[in-house]
Design a protein around this motif. Structure first.
Motif, short mmCIF file in Angstrom:
data_model
loop_
_atom_site.label_atom_id
_atom_site.label_comp_id
_atom_site.label_asym_id
_atom_site.label_seq_id
_atom_site.Cartn_x
_atom_site.Cartn_y
_atom_site.Cartn_z
N ASN A 2 0.84 -1.19 0.00
CA ASN A 2 0.00 0.00 0.00
C ASN A 2 0.88 1.24 0.00
OD1 ASN A 2 -2.17 -1.77 2.00
ND2 ASN A 2 -2.82 -0.76 0.16
N PHE A 4 -0.06 5.03 0.47
CA PHE A 4 -0.98 6.15 0.64
C PHE A 4 -0.81 6.71 2.05
CE2 PHE A 4 -3.09 2.02 1.03
CZ PHE A 4 -3.27 1.98 2.39
N GLY A 40 -11.95 -5.05 7.57
CA GLY A 40 -12.62 -5.06 6.27
C GLY A 40 -11.80 -4.50 5.12
N PHE A 41 -10.76 -3.73 5.44
CA PHE A 41 -9.90 -3.13 4.40
C PHE A 41 -8.46 -3.29 4.90
CE2 PHE A 41 -14.02 -1.22 3.92
CZ PHE A 41 -14.16 -1.02 2.55
N ILE A 47 2.48 -0.10 5.22
CA ILE A 47 2.10 1.07 4.42
C ILE A 47 3.39 1.81 4.05
CG2 ILE A 47 0.83 3.26 4.44
CD1 ILE A 47 -0.91 1.90 6.71
N GLY A 60 1.17 -1.78 9.12
CA GLY A 60 -0.27 -1.58 8.95
C GLY A 60 -1.07 -2.12 10.14
N ALA A 61 -2.35 -1.71 10.19
CA ALA A 61 -3.21 -2.04 11.33
C ALA A 61 -3.33 -3.55 11.53
CB ALA A 61 -4.58 -1.43 11.11
N GLU A 81 -9.33 -8.15 1.97
CA GLU A 81 -8.59 -7.23 1.10
C GLU A 81 -8.97 -7.57 -0.34
OE1 GLU A 81 -6.58 -4.41 1.17
OE2 GLU A 81 -6.65 -4.73 -0.99
N LYS A 82 -9.43 -6.56 -1.10
CA LYS A 82 -9.96 -6.83 -2.44
C LYS A 82 -8.87 -6.92 -3.50
CE LYS A 82 -13.83 -5.36 -5.27
NZ LYS A 82 -14.74 -4.26 -5.54
N ASP A 83 -7.80 -6.17 -3.31
CA ASP A 83 -6.75 -6.11 -4.33
C ASP A 83 -5.85 -7.36 -4.21
OD1 ASP A 83 -5.06 -4.23 -6.20
OD2 ASP A 83 -3.68 -5.08 -4.72
N ASN A 86 -2.15 -6.75 -3.00
CA ASN A 86 -2.12 -6.45 -1.55
C ASN A 86 -2.45 -7.70 -0.74
OD1 ASN A 86 -1.45 -3.79 -1.82
ND2 ASN A 86 -3.54 -3.02 -1.67
N ASP A 109 -14.71 -8.62 -1.47
CA ASP A 109 -15.26 -7.28 -1.23
C ASP A 109 -15.74 -7.16 0.21
OD1 ASP A 109 -16.43 -4.69 -2.52
OD2 ASP A 109 -18.03 -5.53 -1.28
N CYS A 110 -15.40 -6.03 0.83
CA CYS A 110 -15.72 -5.83 2.24
C CYS A 110 -17.23 -5.90 2.52
CB CYS A 110 -15.18 -4.48 2.68
SG CYS A 110 -15.65 -4.06 4.32
N ASP A 136 -11.66 0.55 7.34
CA ASP A 136 -10.74 1.64 7.00
C ASP A 136 -10.62 1.80 5.47
OD1 ASP A 136 -8.63 3.51 7.17
OD2 ASP A 136 -7.13 1.92 7.19
C1 SAM Z 1 -6.77 2.67 3.45
S1 SAM Z 1 -6.25 1.12 2.83
C2 SAM Z 1 -6.21 0.13 4.29
C3 SAM Z 1 -4.99 0.28 5.12
C4 SAM Z 1 -4.94 -0.69 6.27
N1 SAM Z 1 -6.07 -0.52 7.18
C5 SAM Z 1 -3.62 -0.57 7.03
O1 SAM Z 1 -3.61 -0.07 8.17
O2 SAM Z 1 -2.61 -1.00 6.47
C6 SAM Z 1 -7.63 0.49 1.99
C7 SAM Z 1 -7.44 -0.90 1.41
O3 SAM Z 1 -8.71 -1.40 1.05
C8 SAM Z 1 -8.60 -2.13 -0.18
N2 SAM Z 1 -9.95 -2.10 -0.77
C9 SAM Z 1 -10.49 -1.17 -1.60
N3 SAM Z 1 -11.77 -1.46 -1.85
C10 SAM Z 1 -12.08 -2.58 -1.15
C11 SAM Z 1 -13.27 -3.34 -0.97
N4 SAM Z 1 -14.40 -3.00 -1.56
N5 SAM Z 1 -13.23 -4.41 -0.14
C12 SAM Z 1 -12.08 -4.75 0.49
N6 SAM Z 1 -10.91 -4.08 0.35
C13 SAM Z 1 -10.92 -3.00 -0.45
C14 SAM Z 1 -7.53 -1.40 -0.95
O4 SAM Z 1 -6.91 -2.28 -1.89
C15 SAM Z 1 -6.57 -0.96 0.16
O5 SAM Z 1 -5.56 -1.91 0.36
#
Ligand code: SAM
Length: 278
Positions: A2, A4, A40-41, A47, A60-61, A81-83, A86, A109-110, A136
């Motif tokens: 990741n 960002f 969920g994400f 990161i 990461g979390a 995690e959707k990607d 990742n 998908d979350c 998140d």
């Molecule tokens: C802000 S980042 C999460 C960072 C994470 N919480 C950490 O602390 O490392 C968001 C993540 O959600 C994933 N993502 C995006 N859309 C999603 C979905 N619909 N369902 C699950 N994961 C998704 C992205 O690929 C990305 O890795």
């Protein structure tokens, strides 16, 4: 990996970890509960922020939570995690790195998995499961119907709401919002377009009786945070004050809330949020 985030990326993880430790302290001697951590994400486990001159790596979390063993660990972990890229790293950085822990990463998908979580917790066989969830997203991926599916369940959930970066950006100043954007707002807020227009726009009369101007209300970011909090309060008994994530120009991008059906959770969440909002 990741790539960002800013300093608030680290702060939101600190908020989560601080809360998780308080939660695990309370649950330490309540051995009859099985503790589930649901993310969920979940990201990739690390990161990476490339500041051109130096590269900043944050744990990461998901991995931070797995690392906790004192006062106790969670009994099992479910990471979404959707990607695919990742997800592969996430699996390596959590499940493979901590083989003794019960870690279940899924590439999906979350929204689907939040609904599955609700069904799992509603099953009488799982009535002794207590959940801490972390939602998140980076954008408006979370659908309101998913959050609604958690009504009445024993879950404490930190949820990041893209008020400034999401909702406010879709609410065009002149009210001329495309159908695609209105649909996105409807799915995200669980409200009809008429309700959304009423919440965020006012009609102004002009010199000509048959012509009115539509104008966006002021403080749309703050209003969207209040609106989302009131929506959350329809599902959960308690919702904390939000932690505000601001960009370098001091504009609010996201609000982070804790939801629970437990009063003590709200108190602990507010204490942590107050500390970091200063
Ligand atoms: C802000 S980042 C999460 C960072 C994470 N919480 C950490 O602390 O490392 C968001 C993540 O959600 C994933 N993502 C995006 N859309 C999603 C979905 N619909 N369902 C699950 N994961 C998704 C992205 O690929 C990305 O890795």
């Amino acid at each position: 990996m990741n790539t960002f985030g800013g300093d608030w990326t680290k702060i939101k993880i600190e908020i989560l970890v601080e809360y998780a430790k308080a939660y695990l302290t309370i649950m330490k001697d309540r051995k009859f509960f099985k503790l589930l951590y649901f993310d969920g994400f979940a990201g990739s486990g690390f990161i990476i922020k490339d500041k051109k001159i130096d590269v900043d790596v944050t744990v990461g979390a998901a991995r931070r939570i797995v690392e906790i063993s004192e006062p106790r660990s969670f009994d099992f972990y479910y990471f979404v995690e959707k990607d695919q890229e990742n997800f592969n790293l996430l699996e390596k950085n959590t499940k493979q790195a901590f083989p003794k822990k019960d870690i279940f990463p899924v590439c999906d998908d979350c929204n689907k998995k939040i609904i599955d979580l609700g069904n799992y917790l509603r099953n009488p066989k799982n009535k002794n499961v207590r959940t801490l969830a972390y939602i998140d997203p980076c954008g408006m991926q979370v659908e309101w119907r998913s959050i609604e599916s958690l009504r009445g369940l024993p879950i404490d959930m930190w949820i990041l709401v893209p008020t400034g970066l999401g909702v406010n950006r879709l609410l065009k100043r002149n009210g001329q919002i495309s159908d695609a954007w209105l649909e996105k707002l409807e799915v995200f807020l669980g409200l009809s377009r008429e309700e959304i227009e009423k919440k965020f726009y006012k009609k102004k009369a002009t010199l000509f009786e048959d012509i009115t101007i539509v104008e966006k209300e002021r403080d749309a970011i703050e209003n969207s945070a209040k609106l989302y909090k009131s929506r959350l309060k329809e599902i959960f008994d308690f919702v904390s004050k939000p932690y505000e994530l601001r960009n370098s120009s001091n504009a609010v991008m996201y609000h982070l809330f804790l939801t629970s059906n437990n009063k003590a959770a709200e108190r602990i969440g507010n204490d942590i949020v107050n500390k970091y909002n200063k």
